[in-house]
Design a protein around this motif. Structure first.
Motif, PDB file in Angstrom:
ATOM      1  N   ALA A 194      -6.887   4.938  -5.136  1.00  0.00           N
ATOM      2  CA  ALA A 194      -8.020   4.595  -4.263  1.00  0.00           C
ATOM      3  C   ALA A 194      -7.533   4.413  -2.819  1.00  0.00           C
ATOM      4  CB  ALA A 194      -8.682   3.312  -4.761  1.00  0.00           C
ATOM      5  N   TYR A 195      -8.483   4.481  -1.895  1.00  0.00           N
ATOM      6  CA  TYR A 195      -8.166   4.412  -0.466  1.00  0.00           C
ATOM      7  C   TYR A 195      -7.227   3.261  -0.095  1.00  0.00           C
ATOM      8  CZ  TYR A 195      -8.903   2.757   4.306  1.00  0.00           C
ATOM      9  OH  TYR A 195      -8.702   2.245   5.561  1.00  0.00           O
ATOM     10  N   HIS A 196      -7.543   2.026  -0.549  1.00  0.00           N
ATOM     11  CA  HIS A 196      -6.766   0.863  -0.106  1.00  0.00           C
ATOM     12  C   HIS A 196      -5.275   1.013  -0.414  1.00  0.00           C
ATOM     13  CE1 HIS A 196     -10.345  -1.219   0.941  1.00  0.00           C
ATOM     14  NE2 HIS A 196     -10.766  -1.390  -0.303  1.00  0.00           N
ATOM     15  N   LEU A 197      -4.977   1.560  -1.576  1.00  0.00           N
ATOM     16  CA  LEU A 197      -3.561   1.675  -1.939  1.00  0.00           C
ATOM     17  C   LEU A 197      -2.915   2.860  -1.220  1.00  0.00           C
ATOM     18  CD1 LEU A 197      -1.269   0.487  -3.574  1.00  0.00           C
ATOM     19  CD2 LEU A 197      -1.948   1.904  -5.508  1.00  0.00           C
ATOM     20  N   ALA A 198      -3.608   3.984  -1.178  1.00  0.00           N
ATOM     21  CA  ALA A 198      -3.040   5.183  -0.543  1.00  0.00           C
ATOM     22  C   ALA A 198      -2.742   4.919   0.934  1.00  0.00           C
ATOM     23  CB  ALA A 198      -3.998   6.361  -0.692  1.00  0.00           C
ATOM     24  N   VAL A 199      -3.654   4.250   1.613  1.00  0.00           N
ATOM     25  CA  VAL A 199      -3.488   4.053   3.058  1.00  0.00           C
ATOM     26  C   VAL A 199      -2.260   3.184   3.348  1.00  0.00           C
ATOM     27  CG1 VAL A 199      -4.969   2.003   3.380  1.00  0.00           C
ATOM     28  CG2 VAL A 199      -4.851   3.702   5.170  1.00  0.00           C
ATOM     29  N   VAL A 200      -2.044   2.198   2.489  1.00  0.00           N
ATOM     30  CA  VAL A 200      -0.921   1.285   2.674  1.00  0.00           C
ATOM     31  C   VAL A 200       0.412   2.007   2.396  1.00  0.00           C
ATOM     32  CG1 VAL A 200       0.155  -0.651   1.441  1.00  0.00           C
ATOM     33  CG2 VAL A 200      -2.164  -0.881   2.342  1.00  0.00           C
ATOM     34  N   ILE A 201       0.433   2.776   1.318  1.00  0.00           N
ATOM     35  CA  ILE A 201       1.645   3.512   0.972  1.00  0.00           C
ATOM     36  C   ILE A 201       1.975   4.523   2.074  1.00  0.00           C
ATOM     37  CG2 ILE A 201       2.658   5.152  -0.676  1.00  0.00           C
ATOM     38  CD1 ILE A 201       0.921   3.838  -2.860  1.00  0.00           C
ATOM     39  N   ASP A 202       0.955   5.203   2.561  1.00  0.00           N
ATOM     40  CA  ASP A 202       1.190   6.284   3.535  1.00  0.00           C
ATOM     41  C   ASP A 202       1.524   5.762   4.926  1.00  0.00           C
ATOM     42  OD1 ASP A 202       0.782   7.976   1.499  1.00  0.00           O
ATOM     43  OD2 ASP A 202      -1.242   8.564   2.074  1.00  0.00           O
ATOM     44  N   ASP A 203       0.887   4.677   5.343  1.00  0.00           N
ATOM     45  CA  ASP A 203       1.250   4.124   6.652  1.00  0.00           C
ATOM     46  C   ASP A 203       2.710   3.684   6.634  1.00  0.00           C
ATOM     47  OD1 ASP A 203      -1.119   4.551   8.037  1.00  0.00           O
ATOM     48  OD2 ASP A 203      -2.018   2.649   7.408  1.00  0.00           O
ATOM     49  N   ALA A 204       3.166   3.154   5.503  1.00  0.00           N
ATOM     50  CA  ALA A 204       4.571   2.738   5.407  1.00  0.00           C
ATOM     51  C   ALA A 204       5.481   3.963   5.386  1.00  0.00           C
ATOM     52  CB  ALA A 204       4.780   1.893   4.151  1.00  0.00           C
TER      53      ALA A 204
END
Ligand code: GLU
Length: 280
Positions: A194-204
């Motif tokens: 889901a968006y919340h997890l993907a965005v966090v992983i990818d920004d890192a």
């Protein structure tokens, strides 16, 4: 400084997107940093190659550039799966088979107070599947974060630097996420992560140091900072910018094709005129 623009290729980019992308680009330029583009196409039911092409065309026309290759979330499912496995094995996730309707009904039950609590992530999950004996991780409809467990693991106060209109150091008591946000969905059977997890992983992964995005996403930021702590990822700075509105004060949405960048281009506007229109 490293910034990014992370559009979903599910419709035309409009003036609001132009504002976001140019703001992120300018910030990186002034600090001799780097501006990255990321295509957020995890929702394969809505993402279209055509819209992705339009994103490249529109951004280039606006005068922006970015390094290749561009990160595309649809190519990163394996990475997301590994993180989901880790969270599952550590007991932070539970499998949930509730439909939207089940959730609405359970959240409206008299013992729950009669009216669903609407948090930053929609209706606060009433907890129906939270303590059920764990079935195998698949094929549940969704995997949810056990918010109370997550909160117990991270600092009592979530902090980040905000550089948008209401700048300063933001501090949120982590406890409040249990009631205000609840057990957020981190993966869906039909969509993967889901968006919340993907965005966090990818920004890192992209080492973004300042996340620039619209104020509409500000309420989701405590979820992201919590996930960063849970996954031992750095917490970037945030810059939530004002939203571009139409003449009636309504904020622009994907379906506002009338304000699509491509439409202005076809009508003979120049990139500079677009900048003027949005006040940049
Ligand atoms: N992909 C999201 C969108 O199109 C933006 C995500 C973000 O900037 O954090 O609205």
């Amino acid at each position: 400084m490293k910034t990014r623009f992370a559009p979903s290729p599910t419709g035309p980019l409009h003036l609001g997107h132009a504002f976001s992308a140019i703001t992120a680009y300018n910030l990186a330029q002034t600090e001799s940093g780097e501006f990255l583009l990321r295509i957020e196409d995890i929702d394969q039911t809505r993402a279209r190659a055509y819209w992705e092409e339009q994103i490249y065309t529109d951004l280039k026309w606006l005068g922006l550039s970015w390094p290749d290759p561009v990160m595309r979330q649809s190519e990163r499912q394996e990475t997301y799966e590994q993180v989901l496995d880790r969270l599952w094995n550590d007991g932070f996730l539970f499998a949930c088979d509730c439909s939207r309707r089940d959730i609405k009904e359970a959240a409206s039950a008299p013992q729950e107070g009669g009216a669903p609590v609407i948090g930053a992530d929609g209706i606060v999950y009433p907890g129906t599947c939270r303590d059920k004996l764990r079935p195998p991780r698949r094929p549940a409809l969704a995997l949810r974060l056990n918010m109370a467990k997550a909160v117990a693991r991270v600092p009592k106060v979530l902090k980040w630097a905000e550089f948008g209109e209401d700048g300063g150091v933001i501090e949120i008591a982590t406890e409040t996420l249990i009631e205000n946000i609840g057990d957020v969905v981190l993966a869906r059977r039909d969509m993967g992560v889901a968006y919340h997890l993907a965005v966090v992983i990818d920004d890192a992964e992209q080492e973004i140091s300042r996340v620039v995005r619209g104020a509409d996403l500000q309420p989701a930021t405590p979820i992201h900072v919590l996930l960063q702590h849970l996954l031992n990822l750095p917490v970037p700075d945030y810059h939530h910018h004002r939203l571009i509105r139409d003449e009636t004060g309504k904020r622009l949405a994907k379906r506002d094709d009338a304000r699509a960048i491509g439409k202005y281009r076809d009508e003979g506007f120049s990139p500079n005129e677009i900048r003027n229109l949005i006040g940049l």
